[in-house]
Design a protein around this motif. Structure first.
Motif, short mmCIF file in Angstrom:
data_model
loop_
_atom_site.label_atom_id
_atom_site.label_comp_id
_atom_site.label_asym_id
_atom_site.label_seq_id
_atom_site.Cartn_x
_atom_site.Cartn_y
_atom_site.Cartn_z
N UNK A 1 0.82 -1.22 0.00
CA UNK A 1 0.00 0.00 0.00
C UNK A 1 0.85 1.27 0.00
N UNK A 2 2.14 1.17 0.38
CA UNK A 2 3.02 2.33 0.45
C UNK A 2 3.93 2.45 -0.78
N UNK A 3 3.68 1.63 -1.81
CA UNK A 3 4.50 1.70 -3.02
C UNK A 3 4.31 3.06 -3.70
N UNK A 4 5.43 3.67 -4.06
CA UNK A 4 5.41 4.93 -4.79
C UNK A 4 5.39 4.65 -6.30
N UNK B 1 -0.65 -3.41 -12.25
CA UNK B 1 0.22 -3.07 -11.13
C UNK B 1 -0.42 -2.00 -10.25
N UNK B 2 -1.03 -1.03 -10.86
CA UNK B 2 -1.71 0.01 -10.07
C UNK B 2 -2.91 -0.58 -9.32
N UNK C 1 -1.69 -2.25 -6.08
CA UNK C 1 -1.42 -1.29 -5.01
C UNK C 1 -2.71 -0.75 -4.42
N UNK C 2 -3.67 -0.41 -5.27
CA UNK C 2 -4.94 0.12 -4.78
C UNK C 2 -5.71 -0.94 -3.99
N UNK C 3 -5.66 -2.20 -4.44
CA UNK C 3 -6.36 -3.27 -3.72
C UNK C 3 -5.73 -3.53 -2.36
N UNK C 4 -4.42 -3.33 -2.24
CA UNK C 4 -3.77 -3.48 -0.93
C UNK C 4 -4.28 -2.42 0.04
#
Length: 331
Positions: A189-192, A212-213, A216-219
């Motif tokens: 969730x903190x991936x830039x 990939x996006x 991150x959003x699902x996390x």
């Protein structure tokens, strides 16, 4: 001629004479037939015994029937000799010698314990399938999963099926786990943006940018679900009353790609902000996570997954009871 005055009698015979057809009235109804016109077959005084012919031979050989016809009945002795001689040259047709084996020997040779071979799997697993895919089917696919990290990993794999196949995903499984920090939702969730674009393999992205996006959003949304339901596992299993669905299909063509239940879960996930979670993706996730048992009835894993459910049911009930007590104390 006074033919019209003659009275008709019961028996008239048509005779073909030199002058044409005419009717002769038989004045002697009880007249015996002439011996020259009709001959009665006479039986031989000392008949020669004819050996009995088996029934299969009588059916499959036509020469025996010809020897027994009524045309040869005038010479009884000669016909008996012909029939006797014909039986010597007749051979049964369509019969082969069979070896007699005792019953106990036959049952021993056909015993199921003597038959060896690979276990029967689902139809989509063949002898040419990838070994990793076969092991995944035999050990993981369809087994009920209650760990949040494992469930998130399987959800990402189900989303990746739109671009990759199961064998390709499993061959890159270690790479997936390394790039996605072992599928820890709080870390992902903190991936830039820079970190997201660095998820490459041999110079190319592991998945497309939208996928990939979406990971991150699902996390991020998964963390919210954990706060609301206590765990992502409770949220997923609540749709099936914490009991896996057993379809019990016999053929691979009967296995659906989506169901009304998957459509309902998909809509709820989208309302919560999840991405790339259509009904097909959700149903693949339900299959691999054991929420639905879609192993075929002929597959040896169908019953094993059910037995795994009984083993995991008691700990799950205890965890649910602890969660219920905690909610009551909070209220």
């Amino acid at each position: 001629m006074s033919v019209a005055t003659a009275k008709p009698v019961s028996e008239n015979r048509s005779i073909l004479g030199p002058a044409g057809n005419r009717v002769r009235v038989s004045e002697e109804p009880k007249r015996k037939p002439d011996n020259n016109t009709i001959k009665k077959p006479q039986r031989p005084r000392n008949p020669v015994p004819v050996p009995k012919i088996p029934e299969p031979v009588m059916r499959n050989n036509g020469s025996v029937d010809s020897s027994c016809s009524s045309d040869s009945s005038s010479s009884g002795g000669s016909s008996a000799k012909k029939s006797a001689s014909s039986t010597k040259s007749v051979r049964p047709v369509g019969f082969k010698a069979a070896k007699v084996v005792p019953d106990n020997v036959v049952s021993a040779t056909l015993s199921p314990s003597k038959i060896s071979g690979p276990p029967k799997r689902c139809d989509w697993i063949t002898t040419h399938s990838d070994p990793n895919y076969t092991s995944f089917h035999d050990e993981e696919w369809g087994v009920p999963v209650y760990d949040d990290g494992k469930l998130f990993e399987l959800l990402v794999f189900s989303q990746a099926l739109a671009e990759l196949s199961w064998p390709a995903i499993l061959n890159k499984r270690d790479t997936f786990r390394k790039l996605f920090e072992n599928f820890d939702p709080s870390t992902i969730a903190q991936f830039t943006e820079k970190k997201l674009m660095s998820l490459k393999v041999n110079g190319s992205l592991l998945l497309s940018e939208p996928k990939l996006r979406a990971v991150v959003e699902n996390a991020k949304q998964m963390l919210k679900v954990q706060q609301e339901f206590g765990s992502f596992s409770n949220y997923c299993w609540s749709f099936v009353n914490h009991k896996p669905i057993r379809n019990g299909f016999r053929y691979a063509r009967q296995v659906p790609v989506k169901t009304p239940k998957a459509d309902h879960i998909s809509k709820d996930l989208m309302q919560r902000g999840f991405r790339c979670v259509g009904p097909t993706v959700v149903y693949s996730f339900m299959q691999v996570a054991g929420i639905v048992n879609d192993h075929l009835l002929t597959c040896f894993r169908y019953q094993e997954c059910n037995s795994n459910l009984k083993k995991d049911l008691k700990p799950k009930i205890e965890d649910t009871q602890v969660l219920t007590d905690a909610l009551e104390n909070t209220c």
